[in-house]
Every structure is written in C-alpha cells, then in structure tokens.
Design an enzyme around this catalytic site. Structure first.
Site, short mmCIF file in Angstrom:
data_model
loop_
_atom_site.label_atom_id
_atom_site.label_comp_id
_atom_site.label_asym_id
_atom_site.label_seq_id
_atom_site.Cartn_x
_atom_site.Cartn_y
_atom_site.Cartn_z
N HIS A 259 13.36 -67.96 21.70
CA HIS A 259 12.83 -66.60 21.90
C HIS A 259 12.64 -65.84 23.68
O HIS A 259 13.89 -65.98 24.01
CB HIS A 259 11.17 -66.95 20.93
CG HIS A 259 10.60 -65.30 21.15
ND1 HIS A 259 11.43 -64.36 21.17
CD2 HIS A 259 9.38 -64.70 21.14
CE1 HIS A 259 10.50 -62.70 20.82
NE2 HIS A 259 9.19 -63.96 21.02
N HIS A 298 20.46 -63.87 16.56
CA HIS A 298 19.95 -63.41 16.31
C HIS A 298 19.19 -63.32 14.65
O HIS A 298 20.24 -63.29 14.08
CB HIS A 298 19.47 -61.74 16.64
CG HIS A 298 18.28 -61.09 16.81
ND1 HIS A 298 17.53 -60.39 15.84
CD2 HIS A 298 17.28 -61.12 17.79
CE1 HIS A 298 16.66 -60.35 16.23
NE2 HIS A 298 16.04 -60.51 17.53
N ASP A 354 18.34 -61.14 25.76
CA ASP A 354 18.49 -62.37 27.32
C ASP A 354 19.27 -62.09 27.79
O ASP A 354 19.92 -63.26 28.91
CB ASP A 354 17.95 -63.45 25.82
CG ASP A 354 16.10 -62.55 25.97
OD1 ASP A 354 16.05 -62.24 26.33
OD2 ASP A 354 15.87 -63.89 24.67
N1 ACO Z 1 25.08 -70.55 19.51
C1 ACO Z 1 25.57 -71.12 18.00
N2 ACO Z 1 25.13 -70.92 17.51
C2 ACO Z 1 23.84 -70.59 17.24
C3 ACO Z 1 23.53 -69.81 17.78
C4 ACO Z 1 24.09 -70.02 19.48
N3 ACO Z 1 23.05 -68.66 20.00
N4 ACO Z 1 22.74 -68.78 16.61
C5 ACO Z 1 22.40 -69.29 16.09
N5 ACO Z 1 24.06 -69.96 15.95
C6 ACO Z 1 24.48 -70.84 14.67
C7 ACO Z 1 23.58 -72.01 13.40
O1 ACO Z 1 23.96 -73.13 14.56
C8 ACO Z 1 23.94 -71.77 12.94
O2 ACO Z 1 25.69 -72.10 12.15
P1 ACO Z 1 25.65 -73.08 11.60
O3 ACO Z 1 25.39 -72.26 10.04
O4 ACO Z 1 26.78 -74.06 10.87
O5 ACO Z 1 24.35 -74.09 10.72
C9 ACO Z 1 24.05 -70.03 12.01
O6 ACO Z 1 24.72 -69.90 13.66
C10 ACO Z 1 22.59 -69.84 11.70
O7 ACO Z 1 22.03 -70.09 12.91
P2 ACO Z 1 20.15 -69.92 13.08
O8 ACO Z 1 20.02 -71.25 13.83
O9 ACO Z 1 20.31 -70.80 10.99
O10 ACO Z 1 19.58 -68.69 12.82
P3 ACO Z 1 18.21 -68.30 13.57
O11 ACO Z 1 17.97 -66.94 12.08
O12 ACO Z 1 17.05 -69.13 12.97
O13 ACO Z 1 18.00 -68.12 14.76
C11 ACO Z 1 18.16 -67.40 16.68
C12 ACO Z 1 18.14 -66.89 15.51
C13 ACO Z 1 16.75 -68.32 17.17
C14 ACO Z 1 17.45 -66.35 18.17
C15 ACO Z 1 19.44 -68.39 17.56
O14 ACO Z 1 20.36 -67.94 17.21
C16 ACO Z 1 19.29 -68.99 18.77
O15 ACO Z 1 18.95 -69.99 18.81
N6 ACO Z 1 20.23 -68.13 19.96
C17 ACO Z 1 20.20 -68.46 20.83
C18 ACO Z 1 18.71 -68.38 21.58
C19 ACO Z 1 18.56 -67.06 21.91
O16 ACO Z 1 18.96 -66.38 22.52
N7 ACO Z 1 16.52 -66.84 21.61
C20 ACO Z 1 16.56 -65.17 21.90
C21 ACO Z 1 16.50 -64.25 20.63
S1 ACO Z 1 15.66 -63.17 21.37
C22 ACO Z 1 14.27 -62.73 21.30
O17 ACO Z 1 14.14 -63.63 21.18
C23 ACO Z 1 14.43 -61.55 22.32
#
Ligand code: ACO
Length: 422
Positions: A259, A298, A354
C-alpha cells in the site's frame, strides 16, 4: 454437530472472498473510480481539474463537506486547521524523543497519532455519554486537530530521524498563513519547518514550484475510496473507538509495502536496478515471481492510474528546479519495457501513483523512510471524510465490522495430559 437453531444464527449463506475482491461493505458519496477507464473523481470533480485548479486545503474541504468552499468558508476552514499547525503538544514532542532516532519514520508517526488519543479525552465519545457518536462540534475539532497537527508532527519526526534538534522557529501568525497570496500555506509552512524546498541554499523560503508540486501530490493522495488504510479507518471506527486510534491503525495499514509503503519500495527498487541495462534481468526475476515490480498494479485500476499521470508531470516540474534525477530514466525505461511485455499487459499491470512519487520526494530532499509519511499527510483528509461519513451515514451501515471465516481446523478432540503425549 450443531443444533438447527444455532445453525441459523451462526452460518447461513456466506461468500468466501479473501481480500474482499468483490465485497462492498458500505455506500459512499466521496470518491468515484472507474478502474477500466482510469477515471478518478472526488465528489464528482475529476482529479485532473482539482490538481490543476485547486489546492490541497480546498480539496480537503471538498472531501469533508461535499462541496467546494466559498472564499469565506475556505478562510474559516484554513484558520481552524492552521491554528493546530503552529505548534506540537509538548507531550508528543517528549514521546518522540523516547523512540530510537533511527527507527523508521512511520513507527514514530503511528505511536504519536495513537498517543494523541490520550491528550484528547473528549475524543472518546463513550466518556461524553454519547455512545459512539460525538457532537458535530467535537468531531470538527478532532478533524482540524489532525489535519493541522499532522505536518508539524511529521516535521518533528523527520528532524529527530535526521539527528537534528527541532528548530525554534517563530510560529507564523495566522494572518501570514491566511494571506490570499499563499493558497498553499499548509505545505509552505511544513517545508519552512524542515528548511526544504529552496531552489538554492541560502534562499529565504521554499520555491513556489516546489510548494505547488508537493501540494498537488498531497491532493492526488487525498482519497481513494475503500483502499486498505481507509477500510481500516472504517473497520476500527465500527467498534466505537476514537478517531486518533482509528487513524493510528490506518497509518499502520498504509505503512505496508503493498500500500503506501510502496512509494519507498519503488525508490529502493530503482536504486537496486541502477541502470537501464539491468532492466531485462529484473523483469525476468519479476516474471519468475522472485520479485515484484513495485509501483505497478492495482486492485481497481485495470488501466493507467490517472494519479500516476499527474505525479509524473509533477516530477518533471520539480526536476526544473533541481535537475533531473538519473533514476527517472530507469523508471521510464522500466515502464516502457513492462508495457510492451505480455506478462504485464495480460495482467493489466500499469504504473500506480507510487511509481513516480518517490522521485519527487527524493528531489525535494526527503529521505526514503519518510516517503510513506507524506502519503499519510495527504490521505488524512480522506480518512477523516470516511470517518465522518460512517458516523453520520445510514443506521444499517453502522454495524461492527466482523467478517466470517471458514473453519478448517480439527473437529472436537479430548485433551491429553502432557505425560500421555509421547
Ligand atoms: N509485479 C508483478 N506482478 C504483479 C504485480 C506487480 N507489481 N501486481 C500484480 N501482479 C501479478 C500477480 O502476481 C498476479 O499474477 P498471477 O495471476 O500470475 O498470480 C496478478 O498480477 C494479479 O495480482 P494480484 O496480486 O492478485 O492483484 P491484487 O489486486 O490482489 O494486488 C496490488 C494489487 C497489491 C497493488 C499488487 O498489484 C501489488 O502488489 N503491486 C505492487 C505494490 C504496489 O505498488 N502497491 C501500491 C498500490 S497503490 C496504493 O496503495 C496507493
């Protein structure tokens, strides 16, 4: 075996939805997001219009009261917020001195916010004999206290983190802060406290371009409907706890790298990658799930996060003051590479807010572990708007948040004395 009468009250129809992917827990009139189209609006106003025409304080008013303020309303609002910005309670200053100076800035902020509850017994509505709902006057006073005190608290945390003593700056008069020529005095005063934002050393105050940039970033962070930390505010408030404890808990949720902590994690990732030549190897590690591309992806946006567009523009404005950070080239090359790679395209992974914000904070001179504090400063406005909306919202939504679980542990078994366990 559960008796039928008990079954009715304990089970019934349940949805199994880890992470609340598809569960709405409230109605809201604050923020609208269309994740497919990349649209974000506060109270109906597109984020792009607010970022170019409004200020963080005006937008905070909009979030809290539902309408843009008149000149007189804005002046009154700012006066009440700025009243709390000029000094920090001595007990909070003393508390911060007890925390290791090299602790992560967010641990100090969380502790200080929780401690503010002790200084404001009126914050506990149960003590007022009003159940969980305090009067509007009390609630407004708590909102002004939190919005106003936060930048000063943050400045104390950073100065302690940097090993500097807190400067004994003369507190600016309210008339100075309310000068119409200073619509962003909230941010300006914060930068003055830290001696940051100057275009060149020796200049008297922060450069207006830097003030404007940081103000726009706070505005872009101000609300984002039911993100993890805002959900935490609603979750905690549902138990009847005071607002200081609720925002301390929300700050804890925001600290996590998935987050608000992502803003710091992105910069660490860019520094680790270092040069454009190392991007392909890094992306291979991400695809092998050995690393995450921080600042990408996201839960709601399946298209470009409109806040990332704004923050990238702000980054280039700040680079006009300080010169471009070489890591911007790594960031843009990383984005280009990810956006032409099927792994990221098929999963609809785009830069989020971010991805570029850390480069702005770094250019201004903030250390990495202060980045999530800046995110918190902006998000405070949205947390307070959701807190007020929950307390004043429909009765049927004032339920203590208590999700269900699906028990997969052992069935009943008899206790074995320790000597019989082998
Ligand atoms: N890097 C690589 N792979 C990713 C990323 C990433 N940043 N984000 C999602 N994925 C992949 C997952 O591994 C998953 O792949 P799979 O289908 O092969 O298993 C798929 O994309 C779906 O991802 P989820 O984790 O299920 O998506 P979710 O909605 O639960 O998570 C989140 C969203 C937490 C923001 C995620 O994208 C992430 O961890 N991003 C990186 C951290 C980040 O930048 N956070 C800031 C968010 S914005 C904010 O809070 C202001």
């Amino acid at each position: 075996c559960i008796k039928a009468s008990k079954l009715k009250s304990t089970l019934g129809l349940m949805s199994y939805d880890p992470g609340y992917m598809n569960t709405a827990v409230c109605t809201s009139r604050i923020t609208f997001i269309d994740g497919e189209k990349g649209i974000l609006r506060y109270r109906g106003y597109p984020i792009e219009q607010l970022a170019s025409k409004s200020s963080f304080m005006e937008t905070a008013f909009l979030l809290l009261y539902g309408e843009l303020p008149s000149e007189a309303q804005l002046k009154h609002f700012c006066a009440r917020v700025y009243h709390h910005q000029t000094a920090l309670h001595a007990d909070i200053v003393a508390l911060l001195q007890t925390i290791r100076h090299d602790a992560h800035c967010m641990t100090s902020v969380i502790s200080a916010l929780a401690a503010m509850s002790a200084l404001h017994p009126e914050a506990n509505p149960a003590l007022e004999g009003q159940g969980v709902y305090s009067s509007r006057k009390t609630r407004e006073s708590q909102m002004f206290t939190l919005l106003g005190a936060f930048p000063t608290l943050a400045a104390h945390v950073l100065l302690r983190r940097s090993g500097s003593s807190v400067p004994c700056l003369p507190a600016p008069s309210l008339a100075t802060l309310l000068d119409p020529a200073r619509p962003r005095a909230y941010v300006e005063h914060f930068l003055v406290l830290l001696g940051l934002g100057k275009a060149r050393p020796g200049e008297e105050g922060p450069d207006p371009r830097v003030v404007r940039a940081l103000d726009a970033i706070l505005l872009a962070h101000a609300d984002h409907e039911l993100n993890c930390s805002t959900a935490a505010v609603r979750h905690l408030t549902s138990s009847g706890v005071d607002v200081y404890t609720a925002v301390a808990g929300a700050t804890g949720a925001l600290y996590g790298p998935l987050h608000g902590g992502a803003t710091e994690a992105v910069l660490r990732m860019l520094q680790q990658i270092g040069t454009e030549e190392r991007i392909p190897a890094f992306l291979e590690a991400v695809k092998a799930k050995e690393a995450k591309l921080m600042g990408f992806g996201h839960r709601v946006y399946k298209n470009y996060d409109p806040r990332a567009v704004l923050v990238r523009e702000v980054a280039y404005e700040v680079f006009q003051v300080y010169g471009a950070d070489p890591l911007i080239h790594v960031a843009t090359a990383l984005e280009t590479a990810a956006r032409s790679d099927d792994y990221f395209v098929s999963r609809k992974l785009y830069p989020n807010i971010d991805f570029y914000s850390g480069l702005v904070y770094k250019a201004i001179g903030f250390p990495l572990d202060f980045f999530p504090v800046l995110f918190t400063m902006g998000r405070m406005a949205g947390w307070l708007a959701h807190w007020e909306e929950l307390l004043m919202g429909p009765e049927e939504e004032k339920k203590i948040v208590r999700p269900r679980q699906i028990y997969l542990g052992p069935a009943e078994r008899a206790f074995l004395p320790i000597e019989a366990r082998g």
